[in-house]
Write an enzyme that holds these catalytic residues in place. Structure first.
Site, PDB file in Angstrom:
ATOM      1  CD  GLU A  85      -1.348  -0.450   3.635  1.00 55.96           C
ATOM      2  OE1 GLU A  85      -2.145   0.476   3.812  1.00 55.96           O
ATOM      3  OE2 GLU A  85      -1.339  -1.480   4.345  1.00 55.96           O
ATOM      4  CB  CYS A 117      -2.225  -4.582   6.710  1.00 59.98           C
ATOM      5  SG  CYS A 117      -1.845  -2.899   7.173  1.00 59.98           S
ATOM      6  CG  HIS A 239      -2.226  -6.986  10.573  1.00 63.38           C
ATOM      7  ND1 HIS A 239      -0.991  -6.645  10.060  1.00 63.38           N
ATOM      8  CD2 HIS A 239      -2.937  -5.832  10.641  1.00 63.38           C
ATOM      9  CE1 HIS A 239      -0.965  -5.349   9.830  1.00 63.38           C
ATOM     10  NE2 HIS A 239      -2.131  -4.828  10.175  1.00 63.38           N
TER      11      HIS A 239
HETATM   12  N1  COA Z   1       1.497   2.516  30.738  1.00 68.12           N
HETATM   13  C1  COA Z   1       0.919   1.480  30.106  1.00 68.12           C
HETATM   14  N2  COA Z   1      -0.083   1.631  29.185  1.00 68.12           N
HETATM   15  C2  COA Z   1      -0.465   2.899  28.872  1.00 68.12           C
HETATM   16  C3  COA Z   1       0.123   4.020  29.499  1.00 68.12           C
HETATM   17  C4  COA Z   1       1.146   3.794  30.470  1.00 68.12           C
HETATM   18  N3  COA Z   1       1.742   4.798  31.091  1.00 68.12           N
HETATM   19  N4  COA Z   1      -0.475   5.120  28.987  1.00 68.12           N
HETATM   20  C5  COA Z   1      -1.381   4.710  28.067  1.00 68.12           C
HETATM   21  N5  COA Z   1      -1.379   3.372  28.001  1.00 68.12           N
HETATM   22  C6  COA Z   1      -2.185   2.492  27.142  1.00 68.12           C
HETATM   23  C7  COA Z   1      -3.641   2.898  27.024  1.00 68.12           C
HETATM   24  O1  COA Z   1      -4.390   2.426  28.127  1.00 68.12           O
HETATM   25  C8  COA Z   1      -4.011   2.237  25.724  1.00 68.12           C
HETATM   26  O2  COA Z   1      -4.208   0.864  25.927  1.00 68.12           O
HETATM   27  P1  COA Z   1      -5.547   0.136  25.371  1.00 68.12           P
HETATM   28  O3  COA Z   1      -5.485   0.274  23.848  1.00 68.12           O
HETATM   29  O4  COA Z   1      -5.400  -1.265  25.833  1.00 68.12           O
HETATM   30  O5  COA Z   1      -6.708   0.876  25.931  1.00 68.12           O
HETATM   31  C9  COA Z   1      -2.730   2.361  24.884  1.00 68.12           C
HETATM   32  O6  COA Z   1      -1.693   2.643  25.833  1.00 68.12           O
HETATM   33  C10 COA Z   1      -2.743   3.478  23.869  1.00 68.12           C
HETATM   34  O7  COA Z   1      -3.157   4.643  24.526  1.00 68.12           O
HETATM   35  P2  COA Z   1      -4.202   5.628  23.837  1.00 68.12           P
HETATM   36  O8  COA Z   1      -4.473   6.745  24.754  1.00 68.12           O
HETATM   37  O9  COA Z   1      -5.371   4.827  23.327  1.00 68.12           O
HETATM   38  O10 COA Z   1      -3.288   6.115  22.633  1.00 68.12           O
HETATM   39  P3  COA Z   1      -3.593   7.115  21.450  1.00 68.12           P
HETATM   40  O11 COA Z   1      -4.932   7.742  21.557  1.00 68.12           O
HETATM   41  O12 COA Z   1      -2.422   8.026  21.417  1.00 68.12           O
HETATM   42  O13 COA Z   1      -3.606   6.196  20.136  1.00 68.12           O
HETATM   43  C11 COA Z   1      -3.475   4.353  18.637  1.00 68.12           C
HETATM   44  C12 COA Z   1      -3.113   4.888  20.044  1.00 68.12           C
HETATM   45  C13 COA Z   1      -2.943   2.924  18.528  1.00 68.12           C
HETATM   46  C14 COA Z   1      -4.980   4.359  18.434  1.00 68.12           C
HETATM   47  C15 COA Z   1      -2.773   5.259  17.566  1.00 68.12           C
HETATM   48  O14 COA Z   1      -1.392   5.154  17.705  1.00 68.12           O
HETATM   49  C16 COA Z   1      -3.167   4.909  16.141  1.00 68.12           C
HETATM   50  O15 COA Z   1      -4.191   5.364  15.643  1.00 68.12           O
HETATM   51  N6  COA Z   1      -2.328   4.112  15.442  1.00 68.12           N
HETATM   52  C17 COA Z   1      -2.627   3.600  14.127  1.00 68.12           C
HETATM   53  C18 COA Z   1      -3.678   2.516  14.282  1.00 68.12           C
HETATM   54  C19 COA Z   1      -3.599   1.492  13.175  1.00 68.12           C
HETATM   55  O16 COA Z   1      -2.547   1.008  12.857  1.00 68.12           O
HETATM   56  N7  COA Z   1      -4.747   1.154  12.619  1.00 68.12           N
HETATM   57  C20 COA Z   1      -4.806   0.114  11.637  1.00 68.12           C
HETATM   58  C21 COA Z   1      -5.164  -1.146  12.355  1.00 68.12           C
HETATM   59  S1  COA Z   1      -5.022  -2.491  11.307  1.00 68.12           S
END
Ligand code: COA
Length: 392
Positions: A85, A117, A239
């Site tokens: 992609e 993916c 994945h």
């Molecule tokens: N210690 C441990 N865990 C922690 C933490 C800490 N100090 N602070 C935050 N976390 C955890 C959160 O609880 C959360 O866990 P959960 O998903 O089990 O609830 C995780 O870390 C991520 O935190 P979050 O606040 O949800 O992060 P974010 O809003 O910054 O975004 C993603 C995280 C993954 C959604 C973002 O990076 C993203 O959009 N990535 C691309 C997604 C993708 O690849 N999509 C295609 C899928 S095929």
């Protein structure tokens, strides 16, 4: 036809390539005013591949395939599928460039596949069908991508890049692919990349939920179709857009399962996410890097064991399928990955930002400095809208 049904077809070799640079996730977290454990545990990544402008989907793919192909393999290959992609052209396929760079025969089919993916899985299934009809041939299936969401975006810690090349043949040395498979497709806007953009758009939380929804659907469909149960699998592979996402999928599969049984699957999962944690998202290659990580790092799996694989591509497509480990699969592995990952050089967050922003666009001639890129295949620049690839 009976012969074709009995024939073992699957993955004979796996080659992986990621560039020579990485950024440390704890340092990236500090630079973004986040708790490092959010990236290390919450997202499940400890290093992220940094992709220099001298690497693109073509060179990553060629570098991955070159790691495992022998002269005999090259002579037998008559189908090359590159799933990506991160394509570099709207018309010419990545596979056309890659086949030439690898010095493959010209009596060959070359195509590029796209469905986020998921596409390498489609490639694998198409290759399996091809080998069933042409058992003395081999097919090369490569997932090659650069995951880009943008600096200081929520998706930033889930970037990465690299390629996984799989040689598909009869009587494979690593894994045979079983006949049954369950798949599901639906038009969903969870992740996409408009043609004008070099970074993906993602609705992160929504995509995580759709991933799990698709997993449950195809996993249950697969069990219903085959009559198999969890304990018929020795490991479940996912994945891994970031490794926490696969852990969430595994937790779904293990809901209500006896903790001593569950702990086996969690242990195998740790082996299967080791390389992904140190690289980041490869998009099309992620599931297959996880497979390689499992094969090279597990101490407990043996010949005949069944692996369940969940492939997901936003947009969206899911597939659950299975493979059986082959006798002496450990001896057929090259074990180059740990060394390649350890040999990489760390860049600072400032250097990573500078490299990220130096992405090559096709709209003007440019010559790149290839002297600092140790890879065998590199992109040397663009001239008259033509990408200039080199084998060093
Ligand atoms: N210690 C441990 N865990 C922690 C933490 C800490 N100090 N602070 C935050 N976390 C955890 C959160 O609880 C959360 O866990 P959960 O998903 O089990 O609830 C995780 O870390 C991520 O935190 P979050 O606040 O949800 O992060 P974010 O809003 O910054 O975004 C993603 C995280 C993954 C959604 C973002 O990076 C993203 O959009 N990535 C691309 C997604 C993708 O690849 N999509 C295609 C899928 S095929």
């Amino acid at each position: 036809m009976r012969g074709a049904m009995k024939m073992k077809i699957g993955i004979d070799k796996i080659g992986f390539f990621t560039p020579h640079l990485y950024v440390d996730m704890a340092k990236l977290a500090q630079a973004r005013n986040e708790d490092p454990n959010k990236y290390l545990i919450g997202i499940g990544q400890n290093k992220m591949a940094v992709i220099p402008p001298t690497q693109d989907a073509v060179t990553l793919a060629a570098n991955a395939a070159a790691k495992v192909l022998t002269v005999e393999d090259k002579e037998a290959i008559d189908l090359v599928i590159v799933a990506t992609e991160s394509g570099v052209d709207n018309s010419k396929s990545t596979a056309a460039y890659v086949s030439e760079l690898l010095g493959l025969s010209h009596e060959i089919r070359t195509i590029e596949l796209k469905q986020a993916c998921y596409a390498a899985t489609a490639g694998l299934q198409l290759a399996k069908g091809h080998i069933a009809l042409a058992p003395d041939k081999k097919a090369l299936v490569i997932g090659s991508d650069i995951a880009r969401y943008g600096l200081k975006t929520p998706g930033e810690p889930t970037q990465g890049g690299g390629a996984v090349a799989m040689l598909v043949s009869k009587d494979p040395k690593l894994v045979t692919l079983e006949a049954e498979s369950a798949y599901y497709a639906k038009d969903v806007m969870d992740f996409w990349r408009p043609l004008s953009q070099t970074e993906a758009k993602v609705d992160g939380k929504f995509s995580a939920n759709i991933y799990l929804e698709f997993f449950e659907k195809v996993y249950q469909d697969y069990l219903a179709k085959t009559g198999l149960k969890l304990t018929d699998f020795s490991a479940l592979l996912f994945h891994l857009p970031y490794t926490k996402q696969g852990l969430k999928g595994l937790r779904k599969a293990l809901e209500g399962v006896d903790p001593t049984v569950a702990s086996h699957y969690y242990n195998e999962f740790e082996a299967s996410r080791k390389y992904n944690m140190a690289t980041g998202n490869l998009y099309t290659g992620s599931l297959y890097l996880s497979l390689l990580s499992l094969l090279e790092n597990t101490d407990t799996l043996k010949a005949g064991d069944r692996l369940g694989l969940f492939s997901y591509g936003s947009g969206a497509q899911g597939e659950f399928f299975s493979g059986r480990l082959q006798p002496n699969y450990k001896e057929a592995l090259t074990y180059q990955t740990s060394e390649m990952l350890e040999m990489r050089a760390e860049v600072s967050v400032a250097e990573y930002e500078q490299i990220f922003s130096a992405i090559l666009t096709d709209d003007h001639d440019r010559k790149l400095d290839i002297s600092k890129d140790p890879a065998q295949f590199v992109l040397a620049g663009i001239k008259d809208f033509k990408r200039q690839y080199l084998k060093k």
